[in-house]
Write a protein that holds these residues in place. Structure first.
Motif, PDB file in Angstrom:
ATOM      1  N   UNK A  56       0.825  -1.216   0.000  1.00 20.73           N
ATOM      2  CA  UNK A  56       0.000   0.000   0.000  1.00 20.73           C
ATOM      3  C   UNK A  56       0.855   1.262   0.000  1.00 20.73           C
ATOM      4  N   UNK A  57       1.906   1.252   0.832  1.00 19.96           N
ATOM      5  CA  UNK A  57       2.690   2.478   1.014  1.00 19.96           C
ATOM      6  C   UNK A  57       3.915   2.552   0.116  1.00 19.96           C
ATOM      7  N   UNK A  58       4.298   1.405  -0.479  1.00 18.31           N
ATOM      8  CA  UNK A  58       5.532   1.309  -1.266  1.00 18.31           C
ATOM      9  C   UNK A  58       6.774   1.543  -0.402  1.00 18.31           C
ATOM     10  N   UNK A  59       6.620   1.333   0.924  1.00 11.83           N
ATOM     11  CA  UNK A  59       7.751   1.454   1.839  1.00 11.83           C
ATOM     12  C   UNK A  59       7.737   0.294   2.825  1.00 11.83           C
ATOM     13  N   UNK A  60       8.932  -0.218   3.145  1.00 11.03           N
ATOM     14  CA  UNK A  60       9.028  -1.311   4.121  1.00 11.03           C
ATOM     15  C   UNK A  60       9.661  -0.855   5.438  1.00 11.03           C
ATOM     16  N   UNK A  61      10.121   0.408   5.491  1.00 10.06           N
ATOM     17  CA  UNK A  61      10.839   0.928   6.659  1.00 10.06           C
ATOM     18  C   UNK A  61      12.047   0.040   6.978  1.00 10.06           C
ATOM     19  N   UNK A  62      12.680  -0.458   5.911  1.00  9.67           N
ATOM     20  CA  UNK A  62      13.848  -1.324   6.040  1.00  9.67           C
ATOM     21  C   UNK A  62      14.989  -0.774   5.189  1.00  9.67           C
ATOM     22  N   UNK A  63      16.191  -0.798   5.741  1.00 10.93           N
ATOM     23  CA  UNK A  63      17.372  -0.303   5.028  1.00 10.93           C
ATOM     24  C   UNK A  63      18.439  -1.398   5.016  1.00 10.93           C
ATOM     25  N   UNK A  64      19.030  -1.610   3.865  1.00  9.61           N
ATOM     26  CA  UNK A  64      20.116  -2.572   3.742  1.00  9.61           C
ATOM     27  C   UNK A  64      21.454  -1.904   3.997  1.00  9.61           C
ATOM     28  N   UNK A  65      22.326  -2.581   4.728  1.00  6.16           N
ATOM     29  CA  UNK A  65      23.698  -2.105   4.921  1.00  6.16           C
ATOM     30  C   UNK A  65      24.631  -3.162   4.351  1.00  6.16           C
ATOM     31  N   UNK A  66      25.369  -2.795   3.323  1.00  8.63           N
ATOM     32  CA  UNK A  66      26.278  -3.727   2.659  1.00  8.63           C
ATOM     33  C   UNK A  66      27.710  -3.346   3.002  1.00  8.63           C
ATOM     34  N   UNK A  67      28.440  -4.268   3.627  1.00 15.77           N
ATOM     35  CA  UNK A  67      29.820  -4.006   3.981  1.00 15.77           C
ATOM     36  C   UNK A  67      30.733  -5.102   3.436  1.00 15.77           C
ATOM     37  N   UNK A  68      32.012  -4.806   3.204  1.00 16.22           N
ATOM     38  CA  UNK A  68      32.876  -5.760   2.524  1.00 16.22           C
ATOM     39  C   UNK A  68      33.496  -6.840   3.400  1.00 16.22           C
ATOM     40  N   UNK A  69      33.632  -6.590   4.710  1.00 15.59           N
ATOM     41  CA  UNK A  69      34.330  -7.559   5.559  1.00 15.59           C
ATOM     42  C   UNK A  69      33.892  -7.387   7.005  1.00 15.59           C
ATOM     43  N   UNK A  70      32.957  -8.223   7.429  1.00 12.95           N
ATOM     44  CA  UNK A  70      32.396  -8.078   8.778  1.00 12.95           C
ATOM     45  C   UNK A  70      33.436  -8.388   9.856  1.00 12.95           C
ATOM     46  N   UNK A  71      34.514  -9.102   9.489  1.00 13.85           N
ATOM     47  CA  UNK A  71      35.554  -9.425  10.472  1.00 13.85           C
ATOM     48  C   UNK A  71      36.498  -8.259  10.720  1.00 13.85           C
ATOM     49  N   UNK A  72      36.453  -7.243   9.856  1.00  9.96           N
ATOM     50  CA  UNK A  72      37.302  -6.070  10.023  1.00  9.96           C
ATOM     51  C   UNK A  72      36.712  -5.173  11.106  1.00  9.96           C
ATOM     52  N   UNK A  73      37.523  -4.835  12.116  1.00 10.78           N
ATOM     53  CA  UNK A  73      37.021  -4.085  13.271  1.00 10.78           C
ATOM     54  C   UNK A  73      36.551  -2.674  12.915  1.00 10.78           C
ATOM     55  N   UNK A  74      36.895  -2.208  11.730  1.00  9.91           N
ATOM     56  CA  UNK A  74      36.527  -0.857  11.316  1.00  9.91           C
ATOM     57  C   UNK A  74      35.024  -0.707  11.100  1.00  9.91           C
ATOM     58  N   UNK A  75      34.375  -1.738  10.575  1.00  8.89           N
ATOM     59  CA  UNK A  75      32.993  -1.584  10.115  1.00  8.89           C
ATOM     60  C   UNK A  75      31.909  -1.642  11.202  1.00  8.89           C
ATOM     61  N   UNK A  76      32.063  -2.456  12.252  1.00  7.00           N
ATOM     62  CA  UNK A  76      30.990  -2.507  13.259  1.00  7.00           C
ATOM     63  C   UNK A  76      30.612  -1.157  13.856  1.00  7.00           C
ATOM     64  N   UNK A  77      31.598  -0.274  14.051  1.00 11.33           N
ATOM     65  CA  UNK A  77      31.289   1.031  14.647  1.00 11.33           C
ATOM     66  C   UNK A  77      30.501   1.912  13.671  1.00 11.33           C
ATOM     67  N   UNK A  78      30.782   1.782  12.373  1.00 10.05           N
ATOM     68  CA  UNK A  78      29.982   2.487  11.367  1.00 10.05           C
ATOM     69  C   UNK A  78      28.545   1.986  11.423  1.00 10.05           C
ATOM     70  N   UNK A  79      28.393   0.660  11.483  1.00 10.10           N
ATOM     71  CA  UNK A  79      27.054   0.052  11.539  1.00 10.10           C
ATOM     72  C   UNK A  79      26.319   0.505  12.791  1.00 10.10           C
ATOM     73  N   UNK A  80      27.028   0.586  13.911  1.00 14.30           N
ATOM     74  CA  UNK A  80      26.384   1.012  15.168  1.00 14.30           C
ATOM     75  C   UNK A  80      25.847   2.434  15.037  1.00 14.30           C
ATOM     76  N   UNK A  81      26.643   3.323  14.449  1.00 16.70           N
ATOM     77  CA  UNK A  81      26.190   4.697  14.247  1.00 16.70           C
ATOM     78  C   UNK A  81      24.972   4.761  13.345  1.00 16.70           C
ATOM     79  N   UNK A  82      24.997   3.962  12.283  1.00 12.11           N
ATOM     80  CA  UNK A  82      23.868   3.933  11.345  1.00 12.11           C
ATOM     81  C   UNK A  82      22.623   3.353  12.008  1.00 12.11           C
ATOM     82  N   UNK A  83      22.806   2.280  12.756  1.00  9.35           N
ATOM     83  CA  UNK A  83      21.661   1.609  13.371  1.00  9.35           C
ATOM     84  C   UNK A  83      21.014   2.479  14.455  1.00  9.35           C
TER      85      UNK A  83
END
Length: 332
Positions: A56-83
């Motif tokens: 009905x709304x054409x929106x799911x209130x969902x956002x995808x986050x695509x990152x290259x290497x979840x084992x790299x300690x750099x990315x979790x903090x970016x994800x935390x800020x986004x989330x």
């Protein structure tokens, strides 16, 4: 039996249409009625069917986050800020790890489109033309994080990676070092990691130091690249008194391998990393590095994306946040 929207309407004493307006955040419902509906939803534990709502709304209130290497300690903090920002605006997040594989990146973009995400935060190991073409073909609202496309078509949040690596190299040069190696990824990579080579090269040329290809090792940003680079330098019999690394993980590999070969950091060789992961601050020796405002990168990018999804104008399409050189024990 699952609670239905009809049950919520009956409990709140309103029509189904009113419940629907509250769920879809349509402003025509007065505050008292809205509270009754929300109280009924909480009391009955009602969870709306996202797919049905999205039709009905054409929106799911969902956002995808695509990152290259979840084992790299750099990315979790970016994800935390986004989330954290997504939670404020009642968006859900789907996290995808491409594992440094461009084919997986493309497949995840297609999957996110099939899942009807409203938009994507995209962190890439290789921002190639075919990826940009696919984003355009799928018509995915996208904000780039940590990297920027060459033509600047997509909104982005980055630091100046060339300047960051330039600052690292210049710092080692200021210590009187001349045989400075670089360990990172291919210089023609269309992303932040490739830019880090360019900063190294620029600083050397500016200081009148010849760029020696034997002092350059290009592979991945993982620990193993640090180990392999040191083995290559030693095998070639090259004198190295400083190493600029494209990541803290590489720096750890470089330091450990030198140590195994009886070469001390920083007395024999200074090593500088990039990103300022937590491990860099507790590693032995503690690693001098370039710090990125990772949490802010994620939160700023998510706010940008949500503005786009709500058709609000962006004050700025390309944010370049400040980096900082953190001096620790791995450099003289």
């Amino acid at each position: 039996m699952a609670t239905s929207i009809k049950d919520v309407a009956k409990e709140a004493g309103v029509s189904i249409a009113t419940v629907s307006r509250v769920l879809n955040d349509i402003d025509v419902v007065n505050e008292d009625t809205k509270k009754k509906v929300l109280d009924a939803i909480k009391l009955l534990g009602y969870r709306p069917n996202i797919i049905a709502r999205s039709l009905k709304t054409q929106k799911t209130k969902t956002i995808g986050i695509l990152l290259p290497d979840v084992s790299n300690q750099f990315y979790p903090e970016i994800v935390r800020g986004a989330e954290d920002v997504s939670n404020i605006y009642d968006y859900n997040v789907i996290l995808c790890n491409s594992d440094l594989d461009i084919e997986k990146e493309k497949e995840y973009l297609r999957v996110l489109k099939e899942k009807m995400v409203d938009g994507v935060l995209y962190m890439s190991s290789s921002l190639q033309e075919e990826i940009l073409d696919l984003i355009n073909e799928l018509d995915l609202k996208t904000v780039l994080v940590e990297t920027k496309d060459k033509e600047g078509k997509l909104p982005s949040v980055t630091i100046d990676n060339i300047k960051g690596s330039y600052d690292s190299t210049k710092y080692l040069i200021s210590k009187g070092l001349k045989n400075i190696a670089f360990v990172g990824t291919k210089k023609n990579n269309m992303n932040a990691w490739g830019d880090r080579y360019l900063g190294y090269e620029k600083a050397l040329k500016e200081a009148g130091i010849e760029v020696n290809e034997d002092l350059i090792y290009l592979d991945t940003i993982k620990v193993k690249s640090g180990y392999e680079a040191v083995d290559e330098f030693i095998k070639k019999g090259i004198k190295v008194d400083g190493v600029v690394c494209a990541s803290d993980e590489i720096a750890m590999g470089v330091i450990n391998r030198f140590r195994e070969k009886g070469i001390n950091t920083p007395n024999d060789v200074s090593v500088i990393g990039f990103n300022d992961n937590y491990a860099a601050s507790i590693f032995y020796p503690k690693i001098t590095t370039i710090s990125q405002p990772t949490y802010d990168m994620g939160s700023v990018a998510m706010r940008m994306l949500i503005k786009l999804l709500n058709q609000n104008e962006l004050e700025e399409s390309h944010y370049v946040l400040e980096h900082e050189l953190i001096e620790r024990e791995s450099t003289i």
